[in-house]
Write an enzyme that holds these catalytic residues in place. Sequence first.
Site, PDB file in Angstrom:
ATOM      1  N   PHE A 163       0.902   4.032   1.871  1.00 39.36           N
ATOM      2  CA  PHE A 163       2.019   3.161   1.527  1.00 39.36           C
ATOM      3  C   PHE A 163       2.246   3.046   0.024  1.00 39.36           C
ATOM      4  O   PHE A 163       2.855   2.085  -0.449  1.00 39.36           O
ATOM      5  CB  PHE A 163       1.810   1.778   2.145  1.00 39.36           C
ATOM      6  CG  PHE A 163       1.911   1.782   3.637  1.00 39.36           C
ATOM      7  CD1 PHE A 163       3.126   1.651   4.267  1.00 39.36           C
ATOM      8  CD2 PHE A 163       0.776   1.964   4.420  1.00 39.36           C
ATOM      9  CE1 PHE A 163       3.224   1.671   5.652  1.00 39.36           C
ATOM     10  CE2 PHE A 163       0.854   1.988   5.809  1.00 39.36           C
ATOM     11  CZ  PHE A 163       2.088   1.843   6.423  1.00 39.36           C
ATOM     12  N   CYS A 164       1.808   4.022  -0.718  1.00 41.90           N
ATOM     13  CA  CYS A 164       1.972   4.034  -2.171  1.00 41.90           C
ATOM     14  C   CYS A 164       3.320   4.650  -2.539  1.00 41.90           C
ATOM     15  O   CYS A 164       3.853   5.492  -1.811  1.00 41.90           O
ATOM     16  CB  CYS A 164       0.828   4.833  -2.795  1.00 41.90           C
ATOM     17  SG  CYS A 164       0.852   4.929  -4.581  1.00 41.90           S
ATOM     18  N   GLY A 165       3.858   4.258  -3.672  1.00 36.74           N
ATOM     19  CA  GLY A 165       5.122   4.826  -4.125  1.00 36.74           C
ATOM     20  C   GLY A 165       5.038   6.311  -4.440  1.00 36.74           C
ATOM     21  O   GLY A 165       6.064   6.993  -4.516  1.00 36.74           O
ATOM     22  N   MET A 166       3.820   6.814  -4.630  1.00 36.13           N
ATOM     23  CA  MET A 166       3.624   8.229  -4.933  1.00 36.13           C
ATOM     24  C   MET A 166       3.255   9.056  -3.706  1.00 36.13           C
ATOM     25  O   MET A 166       2.988  10.258  -3.813  1.00 36.13           O
ATOM     26  CB  MET A 166       2.544   8.379  -6.001  1.00 36.13           C
ATOM     27  CG  MET A 166       2.956   7.835  -7.349  1.00 36.13           C
ATOM     28  SD  MET A 166       1.593   7.744  -8.526  1.00 36.13           S
ATOM     29  CE  MET A 166       0.712   6.313  -7.922  1.00 36.13           C
ATOM     30  N   THR A 167       3.243   8.429  -2.534  1.00 32.68           N
ATOM     31  CA  THR A 167       2.775   9.108  -1.328  1.00 32.68           C
ATOM     32  C   THR A 167       3.627  10.322  -0.983  1.00 32.68           C
ATOM     33  O   THR A 167       3.100  11.412  -0.730  1.00 32.68           O
ATOM     34  CB  THR A 167       2.731   8.125  -0.143  1.00 32.68           C
ATOM     35  OG1 THR A 167       1.779   7.106  -0.428  1.00 32.68           O
ATOM     36  CG2 THR A 167       2.347   8.827   1.144  1.00 32.68           C
TER      37      THR A 167
END
Length: 223
Positions: A76-80
Amino acid sequence: MCCYTRRHWITLRMIRSILLLGTLVGLSMGEIYYTVNCTGSEDIYQYNATLLDGSATINFGDYRGKVFVIYNVASFCGMTNATYHQINYLASKFAEDDFLIIGFPCDNFGQLEPASSYDEIVNGVKYVRPGGGFVANLTYFEKIDVNGDNEHPIYTYLKQANCPYTDTEFRTGLFYSPERVSDVRWNWEKFLIAKDGKPYKRYHYSTMDPAYLEDDIAYLLSQ
């Protein structure tokens, strides 16, 4: 002698304010080292870890002679999205070589990996982020802590293998203690391991473009 109108003075004050703000922001952001060299002499082959599905415990000595990258992954990371596409690009690029990618799910940063089971994580990647049926081309190992009192021994080793930290600042939203200078700073930091089992480079979490790793991987495979 030049004379300034009120309008000119306002413009000059705005410029000075912008320059001052830029200086302060630069100081608060700290320094980022996108790629750092590792110089440790100890190899990773003495360590082991359990696969995420629980089917086996793998001795890293089984990867002797291979080049591999270790990621701490989070769903759920913005960089996923970008980083999973980086992973699949690299896996495809070096599919014919002795190369593999390893992912350790980790919830230390923003609690952005709440899932624990293999099915939860794989289905989240497939249907949510990146979604659209995406299948990540990596080997998932057990969910772990990468920092703090409960960090996995592999990460204790990686951080002590003369691989300097990649960022002078700590972000907020850390779910571990204590904090140490050598810590992984966020989701998606990477360690590149050479054929002799020794860490070669460490990459900041923002290095989502395959170009950051591609040449280094090719170089190690050629050795």
